[in-house]
Design an enzyme around this catalytic site. Sequence first.
Site, PDB file in Angstrom:
ATOM      1  N   GLU A   1       0.926  -1.236   0.051  1.00 48.06           N
ATOM      2  CA  GLU A   1       0.000  -0.105   0.032  1.00 48.06           C
ATOM      3  C   GLU A   1       0.966   1.254  -0.024  1.00 48.06           C
ATOM      4  O   GLU A   1       1.918   1.035   0.573  1.00 48.06           O
ATOM      5  CB  GLU A   1      -0.589  -0.131   1.441  1.00 48.06           C
ATOM      6  CG  GLU A   1      -1.816  -0.957   1.671  1.00 48.06           C
ATOM      7  CD  GLU A   1      -2.194  -0.878   2.847  1.00 48.06           C
ATOM      8  OE1 GLU A   1      -2.154   0.211   3.630  1.00 48.06           O
ATOM      9  OE2 GLU A   1      -2.337  -2.140   3.530  1.00 48.06           O
TER      10      GLU A   1
ATOM     11  N   LYS B   1       2.473   4.666   1.302  1.00 53.68           N
ATOM     12  CA  LYS B   1       2.455   5.382   2.437  1.00 53.68           C
ATOM     13  C   LYS B   1       2.176   6.752   2.542  1.00 53.68           C
ATOM     14  O   LYS B   1       2.812   7.447   1.847  1.00 53.68           O
ATOM     15  CB  LYS B   1       4.034   5.099   3.221  1.00 53.68           C
ATOM     16  CG  LYS B   1       3.946   5.441   4.581  1.00 53.68           C
ATOM     17  CD  LYS B   1       5.378   5.259   5.003  1.00 53.68           C
ATOM     18  CE  LYS B   1       5.460   5.508   6.324  1.00 53.68           C
ATOM     19  NZ  LYS B   1       5.286   6.907   6.834  1.00 53.68           N
TER      20      LYS B   1
ATOM     21  N   ASP C   1       1.208  10.483   3.208  1.00 57.63           N
ATOM     22  CA  ASP C   1       1.819  11.386   4.057  1.00 57.63           C
ATOM     23  C   ASP C   1       0.663  12.216   4.666  1.00 57.63           C
ATOM     24  O   ASP C   1       0.702  13.217   4.234  1.00 57.63           O
ATOM     25  CB  ASP C   1       2.804  12.088   3.325  1.00 57.63           C
ATOM     26  CG  ASP C   1       4.127  12.899   4.000  1.00 57.63           C
ATOM     27  OD1 ASP C   1       3.940  12.567   5.125  1.00 57.63           O
ATOM     28  OD2 ASP C   1       4.607  13.333   3.239  1.00 57.63           O
TER      29      ASP C   1
ATOM     30  N   TYR D   1      -6.017   1.829   6.759  1.00 59.34           N
ATOM     31  CA  TYR D   1      -5.185   0.802   6.650  1.00 59.34           C
ATOM     32  C   TYR D   1      -5.163  -0.225   7.438  1.00 59.34           C
ATOM     33  O   TYR D   1      -4.216  -1.252   7.281  1.00 59.34           O
ATOM     34  CB  TYR D   1      -3.763   1.524   6.093  1.00 59.34           C
ATOM     35  CG  TYR D   1      -3.266   2.170   7.398  1.00 59.34           C
ATOM     36  CD1 TYR D   1      -3.109   1.719   8.628  1.00 59.34           C
ATOM     37  CD2 TYR D   1      -3.003   3.767   6.981  1.00 59.34           C
ATOM     38  CE1 TYR D   1      -2.573   2.559   9.629  1.00 59.34           C
ATOM     39  CE2 TYR D   1      -2.690   4.551   8.084  1.00 59.34           C
ATOM     40  CZ  TYR D   1      -2.318   4.108   9.435  1.00 59.34           C
ATOM     41  OH  TYR D   1      -1.781   4.713  10.396  1.00 59.34           O
TER      42      TYR D   1
ATOM     43  N   LYS E   1      10.887   3.660   2.065  1.00 61.70           N
ATOM     44  CA  LYS E   1      10.755   5.043   1.803  1.00 61.70           C
ATOM     45  C   LYS E   1      11.569   5.518   0.392  1.00 61.70           C
ATOM     46  O   LYS E   1      12.373   4.951   0.003  1.00 61.70           O
ATOM     47  CB  LYS E   1      11.500   5.780   2.920  1.00 61.70           C
ATOM     48  CG  LYS E   1      11.039   5.694   4.349  1.00 61.70           C
ATOM     49  CD  LYS E   1       9.664   6.271   4.655  1.00 61.70           C
ATOM     50  CE  LYS E   1       9.708   7.642   4.808  1.00 61.70           C
ATOM     51  NZ  LYS E   1       9.963   8.076   6.252  1.00 61.70           N
TER      52      LYS E   1
ATOM     53  N   CYS F   1      20.038  46.695 -13.720  1.00 61.40           N
ATOM     54  CA  CYS F   1      19.868  45.149 -13.868  1.00 61.40           C
ATOM     55  C   CYS F   1      21.401  44.865 -13.720  1.00 61.40           C
ATOM     56  O   CYS F   1      22.409  45.453 -13.928  1.00 61.40           O
ATOM     57  CB  CYS F   1      19.724  45.534 -15.467  1.00 61.40           C
ATOM     58  SG  CYS F   1      20.021  43.746 -16.316  1.00 61.40           S
TER      59      CYS F   1
ATOM     60  N   CYS G   1      23.081  44.511 -17.592  1.00 63.02           N
ATOM     61  CA  CYS G   1      23.316  45.639 -18.318  1.00 63.02           C
ATOM     62  C   CYS G   1      23.092  47.072 -17.669  1.00 63.02           C
ATOM     63  O   CYS G   1      23.374  48.086 -18.382  1.00 63.02           O
ATOM     64  CB  CYS G   1      22.208  45.691 -19.630  1.00 63.02           C
ATOM     65  SG  CYS G   1      20.614  46.109 -18.978  1.00 63.02           S
TER      66      CYS G   1
ATOM     67  N   CYS H   1      14.080  44.617 -16.056  1.00 59.76           N
ATOM     68  CA  CYS H   1      15.067  45.383 -16.506  1.00 59.76           C
ATOM     69  C   CYS H   1      14.435  46.248 -17.767  1.00 59.76           C
ATOM     70  O   CYS H   1      13.862  45.685 -18.517  1.00 59.76           O
ATOM     71  CB  CYS H   1      16.368  44.373 -17.087  1.00 59.76           C
ATOM     72  SG  CYS H   1      17.395  45.125 -18.159  1.00 59.76           S
TER      73      CYS H   1
ATOM     74  N   CYS I   1      20.017  44.978 -23.520  1.00 63.30           N
ATOM     75  CA  CYS I   1      20.413  43.699 -22.463  1.00 63.30           C
ATOM     76  C   CYS I   1      21.096  42.475 -22.759  1.00 63.30           C
ATOM     77  O   CYS I   1      20.193  41.908 -23.377  1.00 63.30           O
ATOM     78  CB  CYS I   1      19.362  43.727 -21.385  1.00 63.30           C
ATOM     79  SG  CYS I   1      19.819  42.431 -20.128  1.00 63.30           S
TER      80      CYS I   1
HETATM   81  S1  IVH Z   1       0.272   0.669   8.898  1.00 60.95           S
HETATM   82  C1  IVH Z   1       1.470  -1.255  12.761  1.00 60.95           C
HETATM   83  N1  IVH Z   1      -0.079   1.650   6.575  1.00 60.95           N
HETATM   84  O1  IVH Z   1       2.852   5.649   8.643  1.00 60.95           O
HETATM   85  C2  IVH Z   1       1.456  -0.760  11.358  1.00 60.95           C
HETATM   86  N2  IVH Z   1       0.729   3.099   8.212  1.00 60.95           N
HETATM   87  O2  IVH Z   1       5.536   5.573   9.923  1.00 60.95           O
HETATM   88  C3  IVH Z   1       1.181   1.030  11.375  1.00 60.95           C
HETATM   89  N3  IVH Z   1       1.055   5.278   7.395  1.00 60.95           N
HETATM   90  O3  IVH Z   1       1.918   6.018  11.800  1.00 60.95           O
HETATM   91  C4  IVH Z   1       0.889   1.634  10.182  1.00 60.95           C
HETATM   92  N4  IVH Z   1       0.212   5.083   5.199  1.00 60.95           N
HETATM   93  O4  IVH Z   1       0.389   6.859  10.094  1.00 60.95           O
HETATM   94  C5  IVH Z   1       0.368   2.013   7.652  1.00 60.95           C
HETATM   95  N5  IVH Z   1      -0.636   2.327   4.390  1.00 60.95           N
HETATM   96  C6  IVH Z   1      -0.200   2.554   5.629  1.00 60.95           C
HETATM   97  C7  IVH Z   1       0.412   3.783   5.835  1.00 60.95           C
HETATM   98  C8  IVH Z   1       0.645   3.896   7.089  1.00 60.95           C
HETATM   99  C9  IVH Z   1       0.687   5.954   6.167  1.00 60.95           C
HETATM  100  C10 IVH Z   1       1.516   6.029   8.397  1.00 60.95           C
HETATM  101  C11 IVH Z   1       0.935   5.899   9.676  1.00 60.95           C
HETATM  102  C12 IVH Z   1       1.983   5.215  10.723  1.00 60.95           C
HETATM  103  C13 IVH Z   1       3.114   5.851  10.012  1.00 60.95           C
HETATM  104  C14 IVH Z   1       4.362   4.837  10.493  1.00 60.95           C
END
Ligand code: IVH
Length: 682
Positions: A118, A120, A122, A230, A323, A417, A420, A435, A441
């Site tokens: 999945e 991650k 932000d 999630y 990451k 400028c 020039c 300018c 120029c």
């Molecule tokens: S699983 C024990 N799935 O990442 C499992 N976390 O660095 C816990 N996060 O605090 C989280 N997308 O806020 C999981 N698809 C995803 C996620 C996710 C973002 C964040 C979450 C967690 C942080 C961990």
Amino acid sequence: MSQSSILIPFSRAGDLKIQLTEHNHRYYVLDAPQVPDVEYDRLLRELQALEQQFPELKSSDSPTQRIGAPPLEGFGSVSHEIPMLSLDNAFNSDEMREFDRRVHERLKQSSDIEYACEPKLDGLAVSLLYRDGLLVRGATRGDGQKGENITQNVRTIGSIPLRLSGAGYPSVLEVRGEIYMPKAGFDKLNQNQRDKGEKVFVNPRNAAAGSLRQLDSRITATRPLEMCAYSTGWIEGDNSEQALPDTHTSRLQRLADWGFLINAEMAAVPNIEACLDYFDRLGKKRDALGYDIDGIVFKVNSHALQQQLGFVSRAPRWAIAHKFPAQEEITELLDVEFQVGRTGAVTPVARLQAVFVGGVTVSNATLHNRDEIARLGVKLGDSVIVRRAGDVIPQVVSVVLDKRPADAADIIYPLLCPVCESPVETLAGETVARCTGGLICGAQRKEAIKHFASRKALDVDGLGDKLVEQLVDEKLIAAVADLYSLELNQIVALDRMGIKSAENLLQALNVSKNTSLAKFIYALGIREVGEATARSLAKYFGNLPAITAADQESLKKVDDVGPIVAHFIFDFFQQPHNLEAVAGLQEAGVNWPDIEVAEENLPLEGLSYVVTGTFSQIKRADAKVQLQNLGAKVAGSVSAKTHCVIAGPAAGAKLTKAQELGVDIIDEDALLVLLRSHGVSL
Ligand code: IVH
């Protein structure tokens, strides 16, 4: 009020709640609205009116609760029944393979392990507690043990169900997920903030955090937040054993059945190598997604195996976050230089202590203009946060005030400028300083020549920026027409220039003489005249003398030309040195065929397109230009006259409007098929 007379509002209110909940789910979770916004608002107002008249109709799962509640004094505290853990990180494939090895070792399993993948997201982690299907509590992660009670705030988020749909859910169900702000909503929010003269947010994550931690949930309600589920947390009571299947992916699917948004990119893959493929694939797609992600989370898909693996301190052994390279980094602002562009615009450029961000080393970033410097409040010597996402140019997003050195100095805008020494002026109502030297120029001259030779203009193959700079610095050329009197021995004498390359350049210059009127007009570099406007001018007037002689009134009749652009075009052809340059080019042999003949049979002539949303295989700007090259008009908004809307993911109001009006809608793949069918090579 008698028992029977209240029955009618009761049943109408019940009916409205069902309808509104369904519309809400279709809009926020399925991204497939069935009714226009005005209809939703009408139904909501009707329910609000009924609830006001008969307060006993109000309930915590009523869609009217999504508009927020009066402000709190502070957030209460919530103890998580099961701690909210964090994730271990991996930063390369070796660390990922090492994670997989540890999993195999602990499980004493030699065959492949299936993983759930999945994005991650932000944003911020959230816990939602449902009792008998009703949302009773929303909490932040906090320190993992204790978080803040944000129930009022989460109620305002459209993709969070106030009551679970379907059946078979446990009587106590905690759902965990990420609250985030999609990119499109973030841009709109910041635009609104700017319009109101209020503080803009640095990135979608900060905007999400700021929006969620409002004591006044009515403010949260106005912010474009989403929540993606999630995992599950605490589960108890009826159905707790049988409600959830064994694999993580099918569990999330079950959450989707109960009304949650889950990530559309979620997938189960058979082994670690497939995880690495998934990581590469999503990495390429990252910029085209409608939301920010900072990596991929991989989880052992079997719950039974997850339980065998257990936890270490604050992270599970069965999951890891791989990451992406950070898109934001902190570095030092060493200096600010002022660059002069083709139109004389003086742009401050930050010289930075080199830093690795977004996968490349960055040592320069644009500071745009004076207003941006004021907005950032940045000084020389400051520590700044630099962001580079995808192929977007690096930006300075904020200043770390805590790290400001005592000798941090103000950034002084130049009065003359830097190239020039002509005066720099900022016209009333403009943010850009320019300018006033025009083609006196050297910088403007160089930029004008680079533009003239660029691919979309006269397309002089092999005449890159560095070569133009050398030619101007060596005083071999001073204006575009001089390009055509260059001689072989002059070119060969330049740095790193062989005889073959010099011959090729002369040949390319010769080829470039045969162009089209539209490209020639574009190549002149008139302010605000891009490719599309140049094409419209060529089509409308048909020949160059008609354009040079046109007054502002007739120019305004051309598609895309408003009063400001008309003024720039008119002004350009009033200047004797510009007319001389045009004549010089024609004398040198630059020519084009009769426009009407060339443009008459364009395949998309007379059709109007709207391009919206994010694309992954073609840049939106390129899609527009290619459609225009085929004769189509590309408009900014959808109307009954629109022939077709091309919608990528994250398309918003324009897509809805197209659906309402019954306009044809196609996706990116269909666009590529359309372009290729007309001979466009992509
Ligand atoms: S699983 C024990 N799935 O990442 C499992 N976390 O660095 C816990 N996060 O605090 C989280 N997308 O806020 C999981 N698809 C995803 C996620 C996710 C973002 C964040 C979450 C967690 C942080 C961990």
